[in-house]
Design a protein around this motif. Structure first.
Motif, PDB file in Angstrom:
ATOM      1  N   THR A 197      19.978  15.286  39.216  1.00  0.00           N
ATOM      2  CA  THR A 197      18.486  15.022  39.607  1.00  0.00           C
ATOM      3  C   THR A 197      17.755  16.280  39.396  1.00  0.00           C
ATOM      4  OG1 THR A 197      18.829  15.484  41.880  1.00  0.00           O
ATOM      5  CG2 THR A 197      18.869  13.238  41.335  1.00  0.00           C
ATOM      6  N   GLY A 198      18.594  17.412  39.381  1.00  0.00           N
ATOM      7  CA  GLY A 198      17.653  18.456  38.991  1.00  0.00           C
ATOM      8  C   GLY A 198      17.088  18.677  37.908  1.00  0.00           C
ATOM      9  N   VAL A 199      17.800  17.862  36.714  1.00  0.00           N
ATOM     10  CA  VAL A 199      17.070  17.957  35.414  1.00  0.00           C
ATOM     11  C   VAL A 199      15.606  17.214  35.565  1.00  0.00           C
ATOM     12  CG1 VAL A 199      17.259  16.781  33.415  1.00  0.00           C
ATOM     13  CG2 VAL A 199      19.467  17.728  34.228  1.00  0.00           C
ATOM     14  N   ALA A 200      15.487  16.149  36.314  1.00  0.00           N
ATOM     15  CA  ALA A 200      14.131  15.334  36.570  1.00  0.00           C
ATOM     16  C   ALA A 200      13.144  16.564  37.115  1.00  0.00           C
ATOM     17  CB  ALA A 200      14.251  14.245  37.359  1.00  0.00           C
ATOM     18  N   ARG A 201      13.747  17.234  38.067  1.00  0.00           N
ATOM     19  CA  ARG A 201      12.992  18.279  38.715  1.00  0.00           C
ATOM     20  C   ARG A 201      12.491  19.218  37.409  1.00  0.00           C
ATOM     21  NH1 ARG A 201      16.166  20.202  44.151  1.00  0.00           N
ATOM     22  NH2 ARG A 201      16.063  18.144  45.161  1.00  0.00           N
ATOM     23  N   PHE A 202      13.557  19.678  36.740  1.00  0.00           N
ATOM     24  CA  PHE A 202      12.866  20.486  35.693  1.00  0.00           C
ATOM     25  C   PHE A 202      11.802  20.073  34.715  1.00  0.00           C
ATOM     26  CE2 PHE A 202      13.548  22.065  31.203  1.00  0.00           C
ATOM     27  CZ  PHE A 202      13.272  23.422  31.378  1.00  0.00           C
ATOM     28  N   LEU A 203      11.995  18.817  34.422  1.00  0.00           N
ATOM     29  CA  LEU A 203      11.100  18.099  33.431  1.00  0.00           C
ATOM     30  C   LEU A 203       9.710  18.022  34.104  1.00  0.00           C
ATOM     31  CD1 LEU A 203      13.510  15.224  32.197  1.00  0.00           C
ATOM     32  CD2 LEU A 203      12.386  17.330  30.781  1.00  0.00           C
ATOM     33  N   LEU A 204       9.536  17.584  35.445  1.00  0.00           N
ATOM     34  CA  LEU A 204       8.400  17.382  36.057  1.00  0.00           C
ATOM     35  C   LEU A 204       7.772  18.749  36.471  1.00  0.00           C
ATOM     36  CD1 LEU A 204       9.657  14.355  38.320  1.00  0.00           C
ATOM     37  CD2 LEU A 204       8.107  14.154  36.398  1.00  0.00           C
ATOM     38  N   ALA A 205       8.553  19.819  37.009  1.00  0.00           N
ATOM     39  CA  ALA A 205       7.796  20.811  37.667  1.00  0.00           C
ATOM     40  C   ALA A 205       7.913  22.222  36.746  1.00  0.00           C
ATOM     41  CB  ALA A 205       8.725  21.049  38.881  1.00  0.00           C
ATOM     42  N   VAL A 206       8.802  22.006  35.446  1.00  0.00           N
ATOM     43  CA  VAL A 206       8.742  23.241  34.534  1.00  0.00           C
ATOM     44  C   VAL A 206       8.232  22.816  33.357  1.00  0.00           C
ATOM     45  CG1 VAL A 206       9.977  24.837  33.466  1.00  0.00           C
ATOM     46  CG2 VAL A 206      10.522  24.358  35.890  1.00  0.00           C
ATOM     47  N   ALA A 207       8.663  21.843  32.744  1.00  0.00           N
ATOM     48  CA  ALA A 207       8.394  21.435  31.419  1.00  0.00           C
ATOM     49  C   ALA A 207       6.921  20.623  31.201  1.00  0.00           C
ATOM     50  CB  ALA A 207       9.340  20.421  31.013  1.00  0.00           C
ATOM     51  N   TYR A 208       6.615  20.042  32.275  1.00  0.00           N
ATOM     52  CA  TYR A 208       5.094  19.399  32.335  1.00  0.00           C
ATOM     53  C   TYR A 208       4.155  20.554  32.415  1.00  0.00           C
ATOM     54  CZ  TYR A 208       1.154  16.978  33.724  1.00  0.00           C
ATOM     55  OH  TYR A 208      -0.160  16.519  33.838  1.00  0.00           O
ATOM     56  N   PRO A 209       4.295  21.315  33.474  1.00  0.00           N
ATOM     57  CA  PRO A 209       3.085  22.406  33.500  1.00  0.00           C
ATOM     58  C   PRO A 209       3.242  23.217  32.266  1.00  0.00           C
ATOM     59  CG  PRO A 209       4.611  22.336  35.761  1.00  0.00           C
ATOM     60  CD  PRO A 209       5.239  21.481  34.576  1.00  0.00           C
ATOM     61  N   LEU A 210       4.367  23.389  31.336  1.00  0.00           N
ATOM     62  CA  LEU A 210       4.271  24.170  30.199  1.00  0.00           C
ATOM     63  C   LEU A 210       3.775  23.676  29.212  1.00  0.00           C
ATOM     64  CD1 LEU A 210       7.573  26.257  30.541  1.00  0.00           C
ATOM     65  CD2 LEU A 210       5.369  27.126  30.623  1.00  0.00           C
ATOM     66  N   ARG A 211       3.135  22.245  29.537  1.00  0.00           N
ATOM     67  CA  ARG A 211       2.485  21.277  28.372  1.00  0.00           C
ATOM     68  C   ARG A 211       3.504  20.903  27.354  1.00  0.00           C
ATOM     69  NH1 ARG A 211      -3.296  23.054  26.320  1.00  0.00           N
ATOM     70  NH2 ARG A 211      -4.158  21.061  25.481  1.00  0.00           N
ATOM     71  N   LEU A 212       4.745  20.947  27.651  1.00  0.00           N
ATOM     72  CA  LEU A 212       5.882  20.387  26.841  1.00  0.00           C
ATOM     73  C   LEU A 212       5.694  18.687  26.932  1.00  0.00           C
ATOM     74  CD1 LEU A 212       8.721  22.904  27.362  1.00  0.00           C
ATOM     75  CD2 LEU A 212       7.118  23.098  25.548  1.00  0.00           C
ATOM     76  N   CYS A 213       5.232  18.403  28.007  1.00  0.00           N
ATOM     77  CA  CYS A 213       5.554  16.750  28.341  1.00  0.00           C
ATOM     78  C   CYS A 213       4.021  16.366  28.464  1.00  0.00           C
ATOM     79  CB  CYS A 213       6.298  16.585  29.448  1.00  0.00           C
ATOM     80  SG  CYS A 213       8.298  17.101  28.905  1.00  0.00           S
ATOM     81  N   GLN A 214       3.734  14.992  28.249  1.00  0.00           N
ATOM     82  CA  GLN A 214       2.769  14.382  28.880  1.00  0.00           C
ATOM     83  C   GLN A 214       3.346  13.399  29.969  1.00  0.00           C
ATOM     84  OE1 GLN A 214       1.167  12.494  25.479  1.00  0.00           O
ATOM     85  NE2 GLN A 214      -0.305  14.144  25.015  1.00  0.00           N
ATOM     86  N   ALA A 215       2.402  12.916  31.012  1.00  0.00           N
ATOM     87  CA  ALA A 215       2.895  12.135  32.344  1.00  0.00           C
ATOM     88  C   ALA A 215       1.918  11.046  32.253  1.00  0.00           C
ATOM     89  CB  ALA A 215       2.772  12.959  33.166  1.00  0.00           C
TER      90      ALA A 215
END
Length: 624
Positions: A354-372
C-alpha cells in the motif's frame, strides 16, 4: 539526452573497462564492437566506447539479445536513472516475467550494454564472482543504450477503473521543489550529521520532523510518513545537499533549476531510484537501505499506469496490490523474514505494498506526474498527466506551462508575497538565496532579513542583482524602505575584507598602533589596537617588541584562572588569543586589575542573565 550525460556515461564505462581482466575485456568487446583484428587494450576500450555514439550499431546489438534484456533496458530508460543496484534490476526483471532474472543481467553485462561500478584497484575476471563477492553490486546502463531500447513493449498491462466522476485535478508541481528550497535554507543554517548507519543524529531528526514548512504537501491526496526525511533524502539524491565528512551540507542548486519546471521534475524523478533510506510505507528506515523494494515498485507502478488508455483511470490501491503480487520482495516474503525488525519495513506482507499507493497520491500527484479524479466508491483514481508521460519518456514533447512574470508583491515591512502561479524553479532558487521562507501555500511569504541578504552576497549575489530580481517579478515599484535596507546591508557586507591568510598584530594601546602606522609600516588597521599584514615576509620585526605569539591553527591553550571568590576570571594575556575576549564578554564584565600581563573579568547576575537571553546554556558555559 544531453551531451554532459553522454560524456559522463562514456567516462564511467571507460573506467569499468579499464578494470576488466584482458580475457574478459576481449570477450565483451567481441560482443559489443566485434573487432576484426587483435587490437591493443587501449584502442579496444575506445572502440567499445565509440559504439555508444553509433545508433545503427546499437540497434544491431540490441536485436541479438533476449526480449527480457531489451525490456530491462527499456525500464531503465523510462526511469532516467542510469545507475542501479543489481538487486533492484533483478526485482524489475522478475516482475517483467523473466524466467531467470540474474541470467538477464549477466547477458547484458556480457554484451557490453551494462557496466559494473568497480572500486579502485579491483581487477575483474568474471561477472559471477563479482556479484557474489560485492555486498551491494551496482551497474551503469549508458544513456545511449537505454535510449535505443525505449520502444520495447513491456508486459505491464493494468485494467482501468470504470467508476469515476467529477472534475479532473492536476497539481502545479511546485509542492516538493518548494520544500526542497526550504530544506536548503535549514541546512544552510547548520549541517545535518550522519551516523555510520546512514541515520541522522537524534537532534537533527527532531529538528527536521518539527519543521512545519517541511510537512506533507497541501496538494497531497494521502498522508505520507516522515515527509521532511523524504525531502532530505530526495535533496541529497538530486545533489541539492552534499555529504562531506559525515555532515550533510547545503550544495548548489542543480542546473535544471535554471531551465524550467519540467526539467526539475524530470531530475527529481531520476533521483527516486537513488533513495534507499526512506520508503512510502514506513517512512525513515535507513537500516533497510539495501533491502528497500519501493524504488522498483514505484517505478513499475507508474509504468503500469502508462498502459491505461488516455480516457481511462486506475485505482491506486488496486494498482499497489497488483504490483505487490508480482514483486519478488512480497511474493516471496517468507524466504527472508528472519532478522526483520519493527524499525524499518518490519515483517513482510502484501499489505506493505500500500506504500506504493501512498507514493502515487502523495509524491507523484503533487509532482504533476499524475492527474486525479474522484471515484463513486470514495477515494481517488489516477492516470498519467501529459507531463508524466514526458518525464517517463513516453512522448518526446515537453508540455508548455503558462508564464506569469509578475508574481511578487514586496511590502514596506520587508515581507515578500509570492503567488504560486507565477513561480518558476529559477525564481524559487533566487528567492531562496536572499530571503527566508515563512509560509507555503497558494500565496507564499518570505522575509528579507540581514542574515539572508548577507548569505546571498557571500554566494555571489549583489545588491543590484537582488533589486533586479524583485523589480523584474514585482507587481509594483519597490518601496523605498526596502531599497534603503538592501543598500544598508549591502554596504555593511562590502566593508568586510576577506584575508585568505594574514598575520594579526595586537598593540597594547591605540597610540602604539598609530605610531607604527606613522612610521610607514605596511599595516592595515582593523580596530583601535588591531592591525593585519597580508604575509609575514612584509614584517620587519626590528620595529616591534613582541610579548607573545599565537598560531590560530593550533587548539586553544588554557589561559584563564578562577580567583578565590569563584566569580572573578583572570586572563593570561601572553597565552590567550584574540577570540577569547569577545567570547568572555558574553557572560562576564571587565573589571580593573593591577597585575601586569593579566586582564580580569567578573560574573555578575546581570551579565549571566544577559548571556541566558542570548541563548547561552549552563552546560555550554560549563564546557567553556
Amino acid at each position: 539526452m544531453t551531451a554532459p550525460r553522454i560524456e559522463r556515461d562514456a567516462f564511467l564505462a571507460r573506467d569499468s573497462l579499464r578494470k576488466y581482466d584482458e580475457a574478459l575485456l576481449r570477450r565483451v568487446a567481441a560482443n559489443l564492437c566485434k573487432p576484426r583484428n587483435h587490437w591493443p587494450i587501449g584502442d579496444l576500450i575506445e572502440r567499445c566506447v565509440e559504439v555508444f555514439s553509433n545508433p545503427p550499431t546499437l540497434d544491431r546489438r540490441l536485436k541479438v539479445i533476449s526480449p527480457a534484456g531489451r525490456q530491462l533496458l527499456a525500464v531503465i530508460g523510462h526511469s532516467r536513472q542510469p545507475r542501479w543496484l543489481v538487486g533492484s534490476l533483478i526485482e524489475i526483471a522478475t516482475v517483467l516475467a523473466s524466467d531467470d532474472a540474474l541470467t538477464t543481467v549477466l547477458e547484458l553485462l556480457d554484451a557490453g550494454l551494462l557496466f559494473p561500478i568497480l572500486r579502485e584497484g579491483l581487477r575483474l575476471r568474471n561477472f559471477q564472482s563479482w556479484l557474489l563477492e560485492s555486498p551491494a553490486p551496482e551497474v551503469l546502463a549508458p544513456t545511449p543504450v537505454t535510449d535505443r531500447a525505449l520502444g520495447e513493449p513491456l508486459p505491464l498491462e493494468f485494467p482501468p477503473a470504470q467508476d469515476t466522476d467529477g472534475p479532473i485535478r492536476e497539481a502545479d508541481g511546485l509542492d516538493w521543489p518548494l520544500r526542497l528550497a526550504v530544506l536548503w535554507q535549514i541546512v544552510g543554517r547548520g549541517p545535518l550529521r550522519r551516523t555510520q548507519q546512514l541515520d541522522f543524529f537524534k537532534r537533527d531528526l527532531d529538528r527536521l520532523r518539527s519543521e512545519a514548512l517541511l510537512a506533507a504537501p497541501d496538494e497531497a491526496l494521502a498522508d505520507l510518513p516522515d515527509p521532511a526525511l523524504f525531502a532530505a533524502a530526495l535533496a541529497q539524491a538530486v545533489g541539492l545537499l552534499k555529504e562531506v565528512d559525515g555532515e550533510v551540507r547545503a550544495g548548489d542548486f542543480p542546473k535544471s533549476w535554471e531551465v524550467g519546471l519540467a526539467e526539475v521534475l524530470a531530475d527529481l524523478w531520476a533521483a527516486f531510484p537513488r533513495i534507499s533510506t526512506w520508503n512510502s510505507f514506513a517512512g525513515w528506515a535507513p537500516s533497510f537501505a539495501l533491502a528497500n523494494p519501493f524504488p522498483t515498485a514505484n517505478l513499475l507502478a507508474l509504468l503500469a499506469l502508462a498502459t491505461v488508455p488516455d480516457d481511462g483511470w486506475a485505482d491506486p490501491e488496486a494498482l499497489a496490490d497488483w504490483v505487490g503480487q508480482r514483486h519478488p520482495y512480497w511474493r516471496e516474503a517468507s524466504a527472508l523474514d528472519a532478522g526483520a525488525t519493527s524499525r524499518g519495513l518490519g515483517r513482510r506482507s502484501l499489505g506493505q505494498a500500500t506504500g506504493v499507493a501512498r507514493f502515487l497520491l502523495a509524491v507523484a500527484y503533487p509532482l504533476r506526474l499524475c492527474q486525479a479524479r474522484r471515484r463513486h466508491a470514495g477515494g481517488w483514481a489516477l492516470r498519467l498527466s501529459p507531463l508524466g508521460r514526458w518525464v517517463l519518456r513516453l512522448t518526446p514533447n515537453v508540455p508548455e506551462f503558462p508564464v506569469f512574470s509578475q508574481t511578487l508583491l514586496v511590502q514596506p515591512n520587508l515581507e515578500v508575497l509570492a503567488y504560486r502561479q507565477g513561480l518558476t524553479p529559477h525564481l524559487l532558487a533566487q528567492l531562496t538565496r536572499f530571503a527566508t521562507w515563512k509560509t507555503l501555500g497558494a500565496a507564499c511569504t518570505l522575509q528579507l532579513e540581514p542574515q539572508s541578504v548577507y548569505r546571498a552576497l557571500e554566494n555571489g549575489e549583489t545588491q543590484a542583482s537582488i533589486v533586479q530580481s524583485l523589480e523584474r517579478h514585482g507587481m509594483k515599484t519597490l518601496p523605498s524602505a526596502v531599497l534603503e535596507a538592501l543598500k544598508t546591508w549591502s554596504n555593511k557586507r562590502n566593508r568586510i575584507t576577506v584575508y585568505p591568510a594574514a598575520v594579526l598584530l595586537e598593540f597594547a594601546t591605540a597610540d602604539e598602533l598609530n605610531e607604527a602606522l606613522a612610521r610607514g609600516l605596511p599595516l592595515t588597521r582593523l580596530t583601535e589596537r588591531l592591525a593585519a599584514v597580508a604575509t609575514e615576509q612584509q614584517i620587519d620585526y626590528r620595529h616591534f617588541r613582541l610579548t607573545s605569539a599565537r598560531d590560530y591553527g593550533l587548539p586553544p591553550e588554557p589561559c584563564v584562572a578562577v580567583e578565590s571568590d569563584g566569580v572573578t576570571l583572570s586572563v593570561d594575556l601572553a597565552r590567550s588569543d584574540l577570540l577569547l575576549e569577545p567570547e568572555i564578554q558574553r557572560f562576564a564584565e571587565s573589571v580593573p586589575t593591577s597585575v601586569p600581563g593579566r586582564r580580569a573579568y567578573r560574573l555578575t547576575p546581570a551579565s549571566v542573565a544577559g548571556a541566558r537571553q542570548q541563548g547561552l546554556s549552563l552546560a555550554e558555559l560549563s564546557a567553556w
